[in-house]
Design a protein around this motif. Structure first.
Motif, short mmCIF file in Angstrom:
data_model
loop_
_atom_site.label_atom_id
_atom_site.label_comp_id
_atom_site.label_asym_id
_atom_site.label_seq_id
_atom_site.Cartn_x
_atom_site.Cartn_y
_atom_site.Cartn_z
N ALA B 41 0.86 -1.19 0.00
CA ALA B 41 0.00 0.00 0.00
C ALA B 41 0.89 1.24 0.00
CB ALA B 41 -0.89 0.01 1.24
N ARG B 42 0.53 2.20 -0.82
CA ARG B 42 1.39 3.38 -1.01
C ARG B 42 0.58 4.65 -0.83
NH1 ARG B 42 5.95 1.65 -3.21
NH2 ARG B 42 5.99 -0.49 -3.94
N VAL B 53 -1.83 5.07 10.74
CA VAL B 53 -2.12 4.09 9.68
C VAL B 53 -3.13 3.10 10.25
CG1 VAL B 53 -1.16 2.36 8.12
CG2 VAL B 53 0.21 4.36 8.75
N ASP B 54 -4.33 3.13 9.72
CA ASP B 54 -5.39 2.27 10.24
C ASP B 54 -5.60 1.09 9.28
OD1 ASP B 54 -7.65 1.06 11.15
OD2 ASP B 54 -8.97 2.82 10.95
N THR B 55 -5.27 -0.11 9.78
CA THR B 55 -5.35 -1.28 8.91
C THR B 55 -6.54 -2.18 9.26
OG1 THR B 55 -3.92 -2.52 10.40
CG2 THR B 55 -2.84 -1.32 8.62
N SER B 56 -7.39 -1.71 10.20
CA SER B 56 -8.42 -2.61 10.73
C SER B 56 -9.39 -3.12 9.66
CB SER B 56 -9.18 -1.92 11.87
OG SER B 56 -9.69 -0.69 11.41
N LYS B 57 -9.80 -2.23 8.76
CA LYS B 57 -10.74 -2.65 7.71
C LYS B 57 -10.09 -3.68 6.80
CE LYS B 57 -14.16 0.87 6.83
NZ LYS B 57 -14.22 2.21 6.23
N ALA B 58 -8.83 -3.42 6.46
CA ALA B 58 -8.11 -4.34 5.57
C ALA B 58 -8.00 -5.70 6.23
CB ALA B 58 -6.73 -3.78 5.27
N GLU B 110 -4.30 -12.28 -5.31
CA GLU B 110 -3.88 -10.90 -5.60
C GLU B 110 -5.05 -9.93 -5.50
OE1 GLU B 110 -1.31 -11.97 -9.27
OE2 GLU B 110 -0.65 -9.99 -8.61
N ASP B 111 -6.22 -10.38 -5.94
CA ASP B 111 -7.37 -9.48 -5.91
C ASP B 111 -7.67 -9.03 -4.49
OD1 ASP B 111 -7.59 -9.83 -8.60
OD2 ASP B 111 -9.26 -11.26 -8.52
N ALA B 112 -7.67 -9.99 -3.56
CA ALA B 112 -7.98 -9.66 -2.16
C ALA B 112 -6.88 -8.75 -1.60
CB ALA B 112 -8.10 -10.93 -1.33
N ALA B 113 -5.62 -9.05 -1.94
CA ALA B 113 -4.52 -8.23 -1.41
C ALA B 113 -4.64 -6.79 -1.90
CB ALA B 113 -3.19 -8.83 -1.83
N GLU B 114 -5.02 -6.66 -3.16
CA GLU B 114 -5.14 -5.32 -3.73
C GLU B 114 -6.30 -4.56 -3.10
OE1 GLU B 114 -4.03 -5.71 -7.89
OE2 GLU B 114 -5.41 -4.04 -8.28
N ALA B 116 -7.53 -5.03 -0.20
CA ALA B 116 -7.18 -4.70 1.18
C ALA B 116 -6.31 -3.44 1.24
CB ALA B 116 -6.47 -5.88 1.84
N CYS B 117 -5.41 -3.32 0.29
CA CYS B 117 -4.56 -2.12 0.26
C CYS B 117 -5.41 -0.86 0.16
CB CYS B 117 -3.57 -2.18 -0.90
SG CYS B 117 -2.20 -3.30 -0.60
N ASP B 118 -6.47 -0.94 -0.63
CA ASP B 118 -7.35 0.22 -0.79
C ASP B 118 -8.08 0.56 0.51
OD1 ASP B 118 -6.58 0.40 -3.41
OD2 ASP B 118 -8.32 -0.68 -4.20
N LEU B 119 -8.20 -0.44 1.39
CA LEU B 119 -8.94 -0.21 2.65
C LEU B 119 -8.06 0.33 3.77
CD1 LEU B 119 -11.13 -3.46 2.68
CD2 LEU B 119 -11.85 -1.13 2.07
N ILE B 120 -6.77 0.40 3.52
CA ILE B 120 -5.87 0.93 4.55
C ILE B 120 -6.00 2.45 4.56
CG2 ILE B 120 -3.44 1.24 5.17
CD1 ILE B 120 -3.01 -1.63 4.10
N LYS B 121 -6.26 2.98 5.75
CA LYS B 121 -6.52 4.42 5.84
C LYS B 121 -5.32 5.09 6.51
CE LYS B 121 -10.06 7.63 7.32
NZ LYS B 121 -9.36 8.27 8.44
N VAL B 122 -4.74 6.03 5.79
CA VAL B 122 -3.60 6.75 6.35
C VAL B 122 -4.01 8.20 6.63
CG1 VAL B 122 -1.20 7.46 5.98
CG2 VAL B 122 -2.03 5.32 4.97
N ASP B 123 -3.87 8.60 7.89
CA ASP B 123 -4.07 10.03 8.22
C ASP B 123 -2.72 10.70 8.10
OD1 ASP B 123 -6.74 9.63 8.84
OD2 ASP B 123 -6.25 9.06 10.91
N TYR B 124 -2.68 11.78 7.38
CA TYR B 124 -1.39 12.44 7.20
C TYR B 124 -1.57 13.94 7.10
CZ TYR B 124 -2.85 12.68 2.29
OH TYR B 124 -3.55 12.95 1.15
N GLU B 125 -0.45 14.61 7.27
CA GLU B 125 -0.46 16.06 7.15
C GLU B 125 0.54 16.40 6.06
OE1 GLU B 125 0.43 17.93 10.98
OE2 GLU B 125 1.66 19.36 9.84
N GLU B 126 0.04 16.99 4.99
CA GLU B 126 0.93 17.28 3.87
C GLU B 126 1.96 18.32 4.27
OE1 GLU B 126 -1.19 17.44 0.17
OE2 GLU B 126 0.69 17.76 -0.92
#
Ligand code: FES
Ligand code: FES
Lengths: 155, 772
Positions: B41-42, B53-58, B110-114, B116-126
């Motif tokens: 996940a990027r 970094v919230d991975t709970s949904k993934a 691969e489909d599930a892995a991909e 899941a990556c979309d479900l990872i939520k990153v809070d960030y400050e630009e």
């Protein structure tokens, strides 16, 4: 899941595939024929070239369901046992490869080119391989391999 | 000179049969039962502080077995030098370039892995970001790494002779600004690995690495395991060209970590788009070059100030910047030289090694500038080169550059003269100069590249030659063939030295559990140094064999010769046995008579003098002269390259097919860089990360190529060999740009010389034939 029938390298298969699965995925993952390579997955490099009903296709952008009922040849289907196909022989002798990742696709595109034209000009060869990207060789030895293969086939 | 039986033969590649049959297995072709798939996940931001970094949904997504984030790596980082270990497997506190990895998922497909990556939520400050290297090193620019508050990641200041005095005394002095493109290696096989963490504390990976022993050390350090428990098994490698496949990537560490977490084997394969978006690319460099010349065209001094865009992390760049500076005194005599370089941290993707490493930037600048000055002085491109070029040292003599690099052989003058006689140059004025809207031109370059490079630390190569009782041979080294053909060359060296046939040699690819540690495939070092190790090992095995036969035959071992797998008494050649017989005699000659030859390369050169730029960068240097014929459509700016002639001094080509192919491939890759390869960037985001949009040469684009060998037989190389894989990559861009100049009358100082740039320049000069 969808049911499809394929003939790959002369062998018949009945398979259950996901509707969005590509022919490439089926060949590599379901049939275990890993000679067909994935370079880009987007139809831009030709590493995944296979022969479908006599035509060279990028198997990464062909849906498996579209290949239902078709005849497929992969790189594994070219040699007869230990006996290399003349195109394979020519690539081996002329050094038409370095890393080899483009080689299966390159060889299959060459076969299709020569099936249709036993006397290709330099221009025909370049055009015939335009869809097959090679980063290593600069293509020179590949062109020489194709010419040598044409000669072998004509003999 | 001794006549070789194997060296110099046009043998097929040792791996050729597997490759043409589709049997050669690359990393992505391996699988294990129960294997999971890893996706990374990027974060699509160039510079940001990571808050959470919230991975709970993934983790809750069906099919997902584990998720890894930075904290799982406990702050571990890696890098080239002890004080530049600034790169974490996954971003910790902040991301420094667009799409830097922040987490990774293992799932049943691969489909599930991909997903899941979309479900990872990153809070960030630009954070404020910086993309231009000259802006980055200005006062007050946003800081990329706190440990380098001025954003200067690497800087060197070297000074040889007295440039100031020399410029003051020169008849002509010129200053120009050159720039090289944001090129990529462009290998066809994206990074991939299959990893298995054995709960007993072993790691096994099948990883696409051109230098597997870097990765071996990285894994041991990252996972806190002894090296004896790290097993890197090298599959076939689908192209390397430096950078990424020398190093480790996020997926490598994450796949192992996920395997450890799940108890299952885990595989990752980057997509090509991912590779082109984030993988380590060539530095784009700005070269402010100043050159002095006497009235008759002798170079008096060069001063180069280089500013390199380094991207978000250091990677191997202390070496990059070294190589960018150190080779400027080649292939022309240079009495005064000053080099100041600054590699800037920016929020662009990481820049690192690529074929022609470092040298390509400054050589391009110097080569073009020298021609511009020759033009001003009315001196011909051949004459300017011949009068400045370094002479081939006489046997036993050494040429020493101003920064203490030493040459024992130098074929540059012979290479230039060879090109002058070749029809492409000799008849250039007879060939048509104009055809419709297309102008034609021919250009020349003369360049050099090092072989047998050294990084820090471990440097030596080793080889083991094991004789089987049927006369066949296992060759075991730590060297990796990423396509360049080194397995073939090493097998040829073993066969020649031992006196057997090439086809009797079986080459074992790297498996760090069994093969000797080796620095890796970079800096054109494999033929030169692993080759030396193989030659020594083969000589050792041969000596053991001959000692045994000498006892049998009651003659001194020196009286026995092995050639072409035939063993005979030198003065009585009718006394002979086939090699397999000798092997059997030797292997059965007593209990424990196992014939194993071992050999090491020398340490080559002293560690690099990073601070003062003195000393050798390689054990020997290749020389390349190249001519190019180009056609430029004066209306559209479209460039067609129709011919390359490359005269290359690689000492001696051991496998001519391989050496030619390296020259051809290197030059075509250099051509791409010269006229179209470039990443288009928008605030750190790569806008053209596909093979369609990042144009590289296709079969319809490449010229006819002729390669001519210049034989100099370097005394330090195995059978006289020097490097043969990077020289033509350096010679191509200046020769292409010189050809474009010959066609258009315009010097281009910025790569790539695209059609747009050509049209713009023609318009500016009032030479554009179209309607304004
Ligand atoms: S993988 Fe199919 S075209 Fe590239
Ligand atoms: S041989 Fe490597 S891509 Fe063609």
């Amino acid at each position: 899941m969808e049911q499809i029938k394929l003939t790959v390298n002369g062998k018949g298969y009945e398979l259950q595939v996901r509707p969005w699965a590509s022919l490439l995925e089926v060949i590599r993952d379901d049939l275990g024929l890993t000679g067909t390579k994935e370079g880009c997955g987007e139809g831009e490099c030709g590493a995944c070239t296979v022969i479908m009903d006599g035509k060279a296709v990028n198997s990464c952008i062909v849906l498996a369901v579209e290949a239902d009922g078709r005849q497929i040849t992969t790189i594994e289907g070219l040699a007869e046992g230990d006996k290399l196909h003349p195109v394979q022989e020519a690539f081996l002798e002329m050094g038409g490869m370095q890393c080899g990742f483009c080689t299966p696709g390159m060889i299959l595109s060459t076969k299709v080119l020569l099936d249709g034209n036993k006397n290709p000009t330099d221009e025909d060869i370049r055009k015939g391989l335009e869809g097959n990207f090679c980063r290593c060789t600069g293509y020179t030895k590949i062109f020489e391999s194709v010419k040598a293969a044409a000669q072998k086939i004509r003999r | 000179m001794k006549e070789y039986t194997v060296i110099g033969q046009r043998v097929p590649r040792i791996d050729g049969r597997q490759k043409v049959m589709g049997q050669a297995k690359y990393a992505a072709d391996y699988s294990l039962p129960g294997m999971l798939f890893c996706k990374v996940a990027r974060l699509p931001v160039a510079h940001a502080k990571i808050l959470n970094v919230d991975t709970s949904k993934a983790e809750r997504l069906p099919g997902v077995k584990a998720v890894v984030t930075a904290k799982d790596f406990n702050g571990w980082t890696w890098g080239f030098m002890a004080n530049t270990r600034d790169e974490p497997p996954l971003a910790m506190d902040k991301v420094r370039y667009y799409m830097e990895a922040v987490a990774a998922v293992a799932a049943i497909d691969e489909d599930a892995a991909e997903e899941a990556c979309d479900l990872i939520k990153v809070d960030y400050e630009e954070l404020p970001s910086v993309f231009d290297p000259e802006d980055a090193i200005r006062e007050g620019a946003p800081v990329v790494h706190d440990y380098r508050p001025n954003n200067v990641s690497v800087e060197y200041h070297w000074n040889f002779g007295d440039v100031e005095k020399s410029f003051a005394e020169s008849y002509l002095v010129r200053e120009d600004r050159f720039r090289t493109s944001r090129a990529t290696k462009g290998y066809l096989e994206p990074p991939a690995s299959l990893a298995w963490y054995d709960p007993a504390g072993y790691i096994t990976v099948w990883a696409a690495k051109q230098s597997p022993y870097f990765h071996y050390r990285h894994l041991a350090a990252c996972f806190g395991l002894p090296l004896s428990k790290i097993r890197v098994i090298q599959p076939f490698i689908g192209g390397g060209f430096g950078g990424t496949k020398n190093d480790s990537v996020a997926g490598d560490f994450c796949a192992v970590m996920l395997s450890k977490m799940t108890g299952k084997p885990v595989k990752f394969v980057y997509t090509q788009e991912e590779e082109l978006t984030i993988s380590k690319r060539r530095h784009s460099m700005i070269v402010y070059n100043k050159m002095g010349m006497s009235k008759d065209g002798l170079i008096t001094a060069i001063q180069s100030r280089v500013i390199a865009d380094g991207g978000g992390y250091t990677a191997v760049s202390p070496l990059t910047m070294y190589l960018t500076g150190c080779c400027t005194p080649l292939p022309y005599k240079l009495p005064n030289y000053k080099y100041d370089c600054y590699r800037a941290f920016t929020n662009n993707p990481i820049c690192a090694a690529m074929r022609g490493h470092g040298v390509t930037h400054t050589r391009f600048a110097c080569e073009i500038q020298m021609e511009m000055m020759a033009e001003e002085l009315g001196i011909d491109p051949v004459e300017i080169r011949m009068q400045n070029a370094i002479d081939n040292p006489k046997p036993g003599e050494i040429y020493r550059t101003i920064n203490d690099m030493t040459l024992k052989t130098c074929g540059i003058k012979e290479a230039i003269q060879t090109l002058v006689r070749d029809p492409l140059w000799a008849q250039k004025d007879k060939a048509p100069k104009q055809d419709g809207s297309v102008s034609y031109g021919v250009g020349m370059s003369a360049t050099s590249y090092l072989g047998g490079a050294r990084q820090l630390g471990h440097q030596s190569c080793a080889a083991i030659v094991r004789i089987c009782e049927d006369g066949t041979v296992n060759l075991i080294t730590g060297a990796t063939d990423c396509g360049q053909g080194s397995d073939t060359v090493l097998a040829m060296i073993a066969a020649e030295e031992l006196g057997v046939r090439y086809q009797d040699i079986d080459f074992k690819m790297v498996d760090s559990a069994y093969t000797p540690v080796d620095p890796g495939s970079y800096g054109s070092r494999v033929t030169v140094l692993a080759g030396q190790a193989v030659q020594t090992a083969a000589a050792d095995a041969k000596k053991q064999l001959l000692d045994i036969l000498g006892r049998e035959w009651k003659v001194s071992p020196e009286e026995i010769e092995i050639r072409n797998a035939e063993v005979y008494h030198r003065s009585n050649p009718s006394r002979r046995i086939p090699f397999d017989k000798l092997a059997k005699i030797a292997c059965y000659s007593g209990s424990g008579a196992v014939i194993i030859g071992k050999g090491y390369s020398g340490y080559g050169i002293e560690p690099l003098g990073f601070e003062n730029g003195r000393g050798n960068a390689g054990t020997s240097f290749s020389f390349t002269a190249q001519t190019t014929r180009a056609g430029v459509d004066m209306e559209t700016g479209h460039v067609t390259i129709s011919d390359f002639v490359i005269a290359h001094d690689c000492g001696r080509p051991l496998n001519p097919i391989g050496a030619e192919s390296q020259n051809e491939g290197g030059a075509v890759q250099g051509m791409g860089q010269a006229i179209y390869e470039d990443f288009i960037m928008d605030r750190g985001k790569t806008l053209n990360p596909t093979f369609l949009d990042y144009k590289m040469p296709r079969s319809t684009d490449v010229p006819d190529i002729k390669v001519i060998d210049i034989i100099t037989d370097d005394p330090d190389g195995p059978f006289g060999a020097k490097e043969a894989s990077e020289g033509s990559h350096v010679s191509a861009p200046p020769s292409v740009v010189a050809a474009i100049h010959d066609a258009t009358g315009i010097w281009f100082k910025e790569q790539p010389v695209t059609a747009e740039k050509i049209v713009a320049a023609l318009k500016e000069k009032g030479k554009w034939p179209g309607k304004q």
